[in-house]
Design a protein around this motif. Structure first.
Motif, short mmCIF file in Angstrom:
data_model
loop_
_atom_site.label_atom_id
_atom_site.label_comp_id
_atom_site.label_asym_id
_atom_site.label_seq_id
_atom_site.Cartn_x
_atom_site.Cartn_y
_atom_site.Cartn_z
N MET A 1 0.86 -1.17 0.00
CA MET A 1 0.00 0.00 0.00
C MET A 1 0.90 1.23 0.00
SD MET A 1 -2.87 1.13 2.89
CE MET A 1 -2.78 -0.47 3.59
N ASP A 2 0.61 2.18 -0.90
CA ASP A 2 1.46 3.37 -0.97
C ASP A 2 1.15 4.33 0.18
OD1 ASP A 2 -0.68 5.15 -1.65
OD2 ASP A 2 -0.40 4.78 -3.78
N ASP A 3 2.04 5.29 0.38
CA ASP A 3 1.93 6.22 1.51
C ASP A 3 0.65 7.04 1.46
OD1 ASP A 3 4.31 5.33 2.52
OD2 ASP A 3 5.50 7.02 1.77
N GLU A 4 0.26 7.48 0.28
CA GLU A 4 -0.95 8.30 0.15
C GLU A 4 -2.19 7.50 0.55
OE1 GLU A 4 -3.67 11.36 -0.55
OE2 GLU A 4 -1.54 11.36 -0.07
N LEU A 5 -2.28 6.28 0.11
CA LEU A 5 -3.42 5.44 0.46
C LEU A 5 -3.42 5.15 1.96
CD1 LEU A 5 -5.84 4.10 -0.84
CD2 LEU A 5 -4.43 2.11 -1.31
N LEU A 6 -2.26 4.90 2.53
CA LEU A 6 -2.16 4.68 3.97
C LEU A 6 -2.59 5.93 4.74
CD1 LEU A 6 -1.42 2.91 6.37
CD2 LEU A 6 0.96 3.69 6.10
N ARG A 7 -2.18 7.11 4.28
CA ARG A 7 -2.58 8.36 4.93
C ARG A 7 -4.09 8.53 4.88
NH1 ARG A 7 -4.51 13.03 3.82
NH2 ARG A 7 -4.42 12.69 1.59
N ARG A 8 -4.69 8.25 3.72
CA ARG A 8 -6.15 8.36 3.58
C ARG A 8 -6.86 7.40 4.53
NH1 ARG A 8 -7.45 7.10 -2.27
NH2 ARG A 8 -9.57 7.14 -1.44
N LEU A 9 -6.33 6.17 4.62
CA LEU A 9 -6.93 5.17 5.50
C LEU A 9 -6.81 5.59 6.96
CD1 LEU A 9 -8.29 2.46 6.01
CD2 LEU A 9 -6.02 1.38 5.81
N ARG A 10 -5.64 6.03 7.35
CA ARG A 10 -5.43 6.48 8.74
C ARG A 10 -6.34 7.67 9.07
NH1 ARG A 10 -0.26 8.28 10.22
NH2 ARG A 10 -0.85 7.85 12.36
N THR A 11 -6.53 8.56 8.10
CA THR A 11 -7.40 9.72 8.33
C THR A 11 -8.85 9.28 8.51
OG1 THR A 11 -5.92 11.17 7.08
CG2 THR A 11 -8.20 11.92 7.36
N GLU A 12 -9.30 8.34 7.70
CA GLU A 12 -10.69 7.87 7.83
C GLU A 12 -10.87 7.10 9.13
OE1 GLU A 12 -13.99 8.70 6.47
OE2 GLU A 12 -12.31 9.84 5.75
N ILE A 13 -9.87 6.36 9.55
CA ILE A 13 -9.94 5.66 10.84
C ILE A 13 -10.02 6.70 11.96
CG2 ILE A 13 -8.63 4.21 12.45
CD1 ILE A 13 -7.66 2.68 9.89
N ALA A 14 -9.27 7.79 11.82
CA ALA A 14 -9.33 8.88 12.81
C ALA A 14 -10.73 9.50 12.84
CB ALA A 14 -8.28 9.94 12.49
N ARG A 15 -11.32 9.72 11.67
CA ARG A 15 -12.69 10.26 11.63
C ARG A 15 -13.65 9.30 12.33
NH1 ARG A 15 -12.39 14.54 8.11
NH2 ARG A 15 -11.18 14.18 6.24
N ALA A 16 -13.48 8.03 12.10
CA ALA A 16 -14.35 7.04 12.75
C ALA A 16 -14.18 7.08 14.26
CB ALA A 16 -14.06 5.64 12.20
N LEU A 17 -12.95 7.25 14.72
CA LEU A 17 -12.68 7.33 16.15
C LEU A 17 -13.44 8.50 16.77
CD1 LEU A 17 -10.99 6.53 18.69
CD2 LEU A 17 -9.30 8.19 17.89
N LEU A 18 -13.51 9.60 16.06
CA LEU A 18 -14.20 10.79 16.58
C LEU A 18 -15.66 10.84 16.13
CD1 LEU A 18 -11.35 13.44 16.19
CD2 LEU A 18 -11.88 11.97 18.13
#
Length: 163
Positions: A1-18
């Protein structure tokens, strides 16, 4: 998985957390993960959902399953705020979201535990001007002020000194 896709995934996981996951974006992200060759059961299940009909609470649950499947830890609150704020600022600056949406999404800086909570008064002032002074429709001055705030937030996050 490339860095951009990982960043997008981490951001969406963060949104889900909040508790702020966007079901449409989560489904599209899962589809992008599949295209990139990340094809675990949780990713496939999320990609198979209807982007228009998936309830937010189900998107949050499915994103958590994707994170578990991929071994991604849940971010702490300061990290989640930083990820969401950076993503929102980038979208404001590239105009991929309207200023009206971006203004309200920046309220994340005021989340308990935020390393950017001192910027909440600036966000609140812009939102109040947008809603009370402009009737909910951004003008060029508000867009300019919002872009300046977005650059300030990104600069602080990039410098590694969000507080």
């Amino acid at each position: 998985m490339d860095d951009e896709l990982l960043r997008r995934l981490r951001t969406e996981i963060a949104r889900a957390l909040l508790d702020d996951a966007d079901p449409h974006y989560a489904v599209m992200l899962a589809c992008d993960l599949l295209v990139a060759g990340v094809n675990g059961d949780a990713v496939v299940a999320l990609a198979a959902e209807s982007a228009r009909k998936l309830p937010a609470h189900d998107a949050i649950r499915r994103l958590a399953a994707v994170a578990d499947e991929l071994g991604l830890p849940e971010p702490d609150v300061p990290t989640a705020v930083a990820l969401i704020a950076a993503d929102t600022c980038e979208r404001i600056l590239d105009r991929s979201i309207p200023a009206e949406v971006g203004t309200h999404r920046l309220y994340v800086v005021g989340h308990e535990g935020s390393p950017l909570d001192d910027l909440l008064p600036a966000v609140t002032a812009l939102a109040a001007h947008l809603e009370d002074g402009l009737g909910g429709r951004a003008d060029d001055d508000l867009r300019t002020r919002l872009a300046a705030l977005a650059r300030t937030i990104l600069s602080r996050l990039t410098a590694g000194n969000p507080a």
